[in-house]
Write a protein that holds these residues in place. Structure first.
Motif, PDB file in Angstrom:
ATOM      1  N   SER A  68      -2.579   3.711   2.820  1.00  0.00           N
ATOM      2  CA  SER A  68      -3.800   3.348   2.100  1.00  0.00           C
ATOM      3  C   SER A  68      -5.122   2.928   2.794  1.00  0.00           C
ATOM      4  CB  SER A  68      -3.624   1.819   1.410  1.00  0.00           C
ATOM      5  OG  SER A  68      -4.200   1.570   0.005  1.00  0.00           O
ATOM      6  N   ASP A  69      -5.989   3.203   2.085  1.00  0.00           N
ATOM      7  CA  ASP A  69      -7.702   2.951   2.642  1.00  0.00           C
ATOM      8  C   ASP A  69      -7.738   3.686   4.046  1.00  0.00           C
ATOM      9  OD1 ASP A  69      -8.775   0.794   0.647  1.00  0.00           O
ATOM     10  OD2 ASP A  69      -6.583   0.658   0.979  1.00  0.00           O
ATOM     11  N   ILE A  70      -7.626   4.885   4.039  1.00  0.00           N
ATOM     12  CA  ILE A  70      -7.925   5.687   5.319  1.00  0.00           C
ATOM     13  C   ILE A  70      -9.088   5.543   5.762  1.00  0.00           C
ATOM     14  CG2 ILE A  70      -7.349   7.609   6.677  1.00  0.00           C
ATOM     15  CD1 ILE A  70      -4.954   8.312   4.819  1.00  0.00           C
ATOM     16  N   HIS A  71     -10.388   5.946   4.570  1.00  0.00           N
ATOM     17  CA  HIS A  71     -11.623   5.633   4.759  1.00  0.00           C
ATOM     18  C   HIS A  71     -12.001   6.867   5.907  1.00  0.00           C
ATOM     19  CE1 HIS A  71     -12.717   2.740   2.071  1.00  0.00           C
ATOM     20  NE2 HIS A  71     -11.709   2.121   2.236  1.00  0.00           N
ATOM     21  N   PHE A  72     -11.360   7.930   5.618  1.00  0.00           N
ATOM     22  CA  PHE A  72     -11.839   8.777   6.787  1.00  0.00           C
ATOM     23  C   PHE A  72     -13.031   9.398   6.923  1.00  0.00           C
ATOM     24  CE2 PHE A  72     -11.091  12.708   9.452  1.00  0.00           C
ATOM     25  CZ  PHE A  72     -10.221  12.017  10.269  1.00  0.00           C
ATOM     26  N   GLY A  81      -4.670   5.573  -2.037  1.00  0.00           N
ATOM     27  CA  GLY A  81      -6.431   5.720  -2.230  1.00  0.00           C
ATOM     28  C   GLY A  81      -7.215   5.317  -1.496  1.00  0.00           C
ATOM     29  N   ASP A  82      -8.510   5.553  -1.553  1.00  0.00           N
ATOM     30  CA  ASP A  82      -9.658   5.115  -0.608  1.00  0.00           C
ATOM     31  C   ASP A  82      -9.164   5.908   0.542  1.00  0.00           C
ATOM     32  OD1 ASP A  82     -11.139   3.642  -2.305  1.00  0.00           O
ATOM     33  OD2 ASP A  82     -11.206   1.792  -1.000  1.00  0.00           O
ATOM     34  N   ASN A  83      -9.402   7.316   0.393  1.00  0.00           N
ATOM     35  CA  ASN A  83      -8.982   8.331   1.447  1.00  0.00           C
ATOM     36  C   ASN A  83     -10.225   8.614   2.376  1.00  0.00           C
ATOM     37  OD1 ASN A  83      -6.122   9.398   1.251  1.00  0.00           O
ATOM     38  ND2 ASN A  83      -7.019   9.302  -0.754  1.00  0.00           N
ATOM     39  N   GLY A 126      -3.080  -1.206  -2.457  1.00  0.00           N
ATOM     40  CA  GLY A 126      -4.013  -1.510  -1.090  1.00  0.00           C
ATOM     41  C   GLY A 126      -5.346  -2.168  -1.653  1.00  0.00           C
ATOM     42  N   HIS A 127      -6.374  -1.507  -1.120  1.00  0.00           N
ATOM     43  CA  HIS A 127      -7.912  -2.033  -1.419  1.00  0.00           C
ATOM     44  C   HIS A 127      -8.196  -2.973  -0.627  1.00  0.00           C
ATOM     45  CE1 HIS A 127     -11.201  -2.867  -4.002  1.00  0.00           C
ATOM     46  NE2 HIS A 127     -10.716  -4.042  -4.250  1.00  0.00           N
ATOM     47  N   THR A 128      -7.487  -4.000  -0.613  1.00  0.00           N
ATOM     48  CA  THR A 128      -7.891  -5.393   0.150  1.00  0.00           C
ATOM     49  C   THR A 128      -8.331  -5.243   1.605  1.00  0.00           C
ATOM     50  OG1 THR A 128      -5.891  -6.053   0.750  1.00  0.00           O
ATOM     51  CG2 THR A 128      -6.298  -6.740  -1.196  1.00  0.00           C
ATOM     52  N   HIS A 129      -7.975  -4.021   2.303  1.00  0.00           N
ATOM     53  CA  HIS A 129      -8.069  -4.307   3.647  1.00  0.00           C
ATOM     54  C   HIS A 129      -7.554  -5.472   4.359  1.00  0.00           C
ATOM     55  CE1 HIS A 129     -11.670  -1.124   3.155  1.00  0.00           C
ATOM     56  NE2 HIS A 129     -10.637  -0.816   2.296  1.00  0.00           N
ATOM     57  N   GLY A 130      -6.658  -6.212   3.780  1.00  0.00           N
ATOM     58  CA  GLY A 130      -5.936  -7.437   4.126  1.00  0.00           C
ATOM     59  C   GLY A 130      -6.808  -8.493   4.378  1.00  0.00           C
ATOM     60  N   SER A 160     -11.624   3.875  -5.806  1.00  0.00           N
ATOM     61  CA  SER A 160     -13.037   4.194  -5.999  1.00  0.00           C
ATOM     62  C   SER A 160     -13.970   4.976  -4.734  1.00  0.00           C
ATOM     63  CB  SER A 160     -14.004   2.803  -6.150  1.00  0.00           C
ATOM     64  OG  SER A 160     -13.747   1.987  -4.949  1.00  0.00           O
ATOM     65  N   ASN A 161     -13.381   4.846  -3.651  1.00  0.00           N
ATOM     66  CA  ASN A 161     -14.018   5.533  -2.465  1.00  0.00           C
ATOM     67  C   ASN A 161     -13.455   7.116  -2.355  1.00  0.00           C
ATOM     68  OD1 ASN A 161     -15.580   3.576  -0.487  1.00  0.00           O
ATOM     69  ND2 ASN A 161     -13.877   2.368  -1.311  1.00  0.00           N
ATOM     70  N   ASP A 162     -12.676   7.293  -3.169  1.00  0.00           N
ATOM     71  CA  ASP A 162     -12.301   8.838  -3.469  1.00  0.00           C
ATOM     72  C   ASP A 162     -13.331   9.288  -4.147  1.00  0.00           C
ATOM     73  OD1 ASP A 162     -10.235   8.905  -1.366  1.00  0.00           O
ATOM     74  OD2 ASP A 162      -9.037   7.504  -3.230  1.00  0.00           O
ATOM     75  N   VAL A 198      -0.755   1.474  -7.788  1.00  0.00           N
ATOM     76  CA  VAL A 198      -2.171   1.392  -8.278  1.00  0.00           C
ATOM     77  C   VAL A 198      -3.106   1.058  -6.905  1.00  0.00           C
ATOM     78  CG1 VAL A 198      -1.738  -1.184  -8.427  1.00  0.00           C
ATOM     79  CG2 VAL A 198      -3.513   0.073  -9.873  1.00  0.00           C
ATOM     80  N   HIS A 199      -4.346   1.271  -6.877  1.00  0.00           N
ATOM     81  CA  HIS A 199      -5.035   1.165  -5.550  1.00  0.00           C
ATOM     82  C   HIS A 199      -5.411  -0.418  -5.556  1.00  0.00           C
ATOM     83  CE1 HIS A 199      -7.908   1.543  -2.536  1.00  0.00           C
ATOM     84  NE2 HIS A 199      -8.925   0.919  -3.317  1.00  0.00           N
ATOM     85  N   ALA A 200      -6.250  -0.874  -6.573  1.00  0.00           N
ATOM     86  CA  ALA A 200      -6.676  -2.247  -6.568  1.00  0.00           C
ATOM     87  C   ALA A 200      -5.755  -3.234  -7.136  1.00  0.00           C
ATOM     88  CB  ALA A 200      -8.159  -2.315  -6.854  1.00  0.00           C
TER      89      ALA A 200
END
Ligand code: FE2
Length: 318
Positions: free
Chosen positions: A70-74, A100-102, A246-250, A130-132, A224-226
């Protein structure tokens, strides 16, 4: 009796002392802040794998391994992250779930697909975040702590159809507001996914047609993402036996020994990372919330919250 000139002198000295103290405090706060940012930008690359076990499969079923990303944010040029993503095949998953949030850059799609190429050889399912759809915009570095927010002005669009096609061409299944059954190890897995609740795009589409009347061994997984509470409620009440999000980034920047300060949605912060039960109207489902792999492009640090992929070993009940 104290004369006025010595009193004025003492007031002046006190004023100078306070000014010097304030300056020292400001310098110390600046140094601590800078040290925190240096540390945080180091920790954001300390990738790891969290292992979880869940006995939720029907009796007699073969163990099943999910690799949850999740949330790779590449961003192009993230070679360490790319190498680590390639190395994840060593866990030999039966299924990759990408919540999501790749992306975090408009030119990230090709290098991201390249980094994921070995994992794309495995079966997979995915939902977007959303970041996709939209590129990040420069905000206050403290914006992450301001709580969940919706953008007032539409940010630049990303080429989500291209990334979705890249995943789809490799055989990964798009679960955005879709449901689908897949068979692994002679067992049916029923998936129901949602588009991103952070953009109010989610719609629950139920479970694959006919699956409710089937007596074959099966497992229902919501994706689901968020993890907004309304999305978890719907998936739980519908009978999900596992939910991945995912989404929370912990929390991304956490207090050691305490945990997350924010979840970037209405999920309680203590649930911002990990495997917890979610309850709604008499139904219960285990929810795995990934702390994610990347960070926001404009807040590129993590503190007491290392990036993670999650290996979930599903085992037969009993
Ligand atoms: Fe994210």
């Amino acid at each position: 009796m104290t004369d006025l000139s010595s009193l004025a002198g003492r007031v002046r000295d006190t004023g100078r002392g306070l000014a010097a103290g304030a300056a020292k405090t400001a310098v110390l706060a600046g140094v601590a802040g800078a040290a925190g940012l240096v540390y945080g930008s180091w920790e954001k690359n300390q990738f790891g794998v969290r292992h979880e076990k869940l006995a939720i499969l029907p009796e007699g079923a073969a163990p099943f391994r999910i690799l949850h990303l999740s949330d790779i944010h590449f961003i192009p040029g993230q070679t360490k992250k790319a190498e680590w993503l390639r190395s994840l095949t060593e866990h030999e998953p039966d299924l990759v779930v990408n919540t999501g949030d790749n992306l975090s850059h408009r030119d990230a799609i090709d290098p991201l697909l390249d980094a994921l190429r070995p994992l794309l050889e495995y079966p997979g399912v995915f939902v977007p975040g959303s970041n996709d759809y939209f590129a990040p915009r420069l905000k206050s570095p403290l914006g992450y702590f301001a709580g969940p927010s919706r953008q007032r002005k539409a940010p630049p669009k990303l080429d989500w159809p291209k990334l979705r096609s890249g995943f789809g061409m490799a055989g990964w299944v798009d679960l955005s507001n879709r449901n689908q059954s897949l068979v692994f190890n002679r067992m049916r897995f029923d998936f129901s996914g949602m588009d991103d609740p952070h953009l109010d795009l989610e719609r629950f589409t139920g479970w694959p047609q006919g699956s409710a009347s089937s007596t074959a061994p099966s497992l229902r997984i919501g994706v689901v993402h968020a993890p907004y509470q309304r999305a978890l409620d719907v998936l739980t009440e519908a009978g999900s036996e596992l939910i991945l999000a995912g989404h929370t980034h912990g929390g991304q920047v956490c207090i050691p020994g305490y945990g997350a300060l924010v979840s970037n949605c209405d999920l309680p912060t203590w649930r911002a990372r990990g495997l917890h039960d979610w309850e709604s109207k008499g139904h219960t489902a285990p929810v795995n919330v990934s702390a994610g792999i990347g960070t926001s492009r404009f807040a590129p640090y993590r503190i007491a919250c290392r990036p993670e992929a999650v290996v979930l070993d599903l085992l037969p009940k009993g």
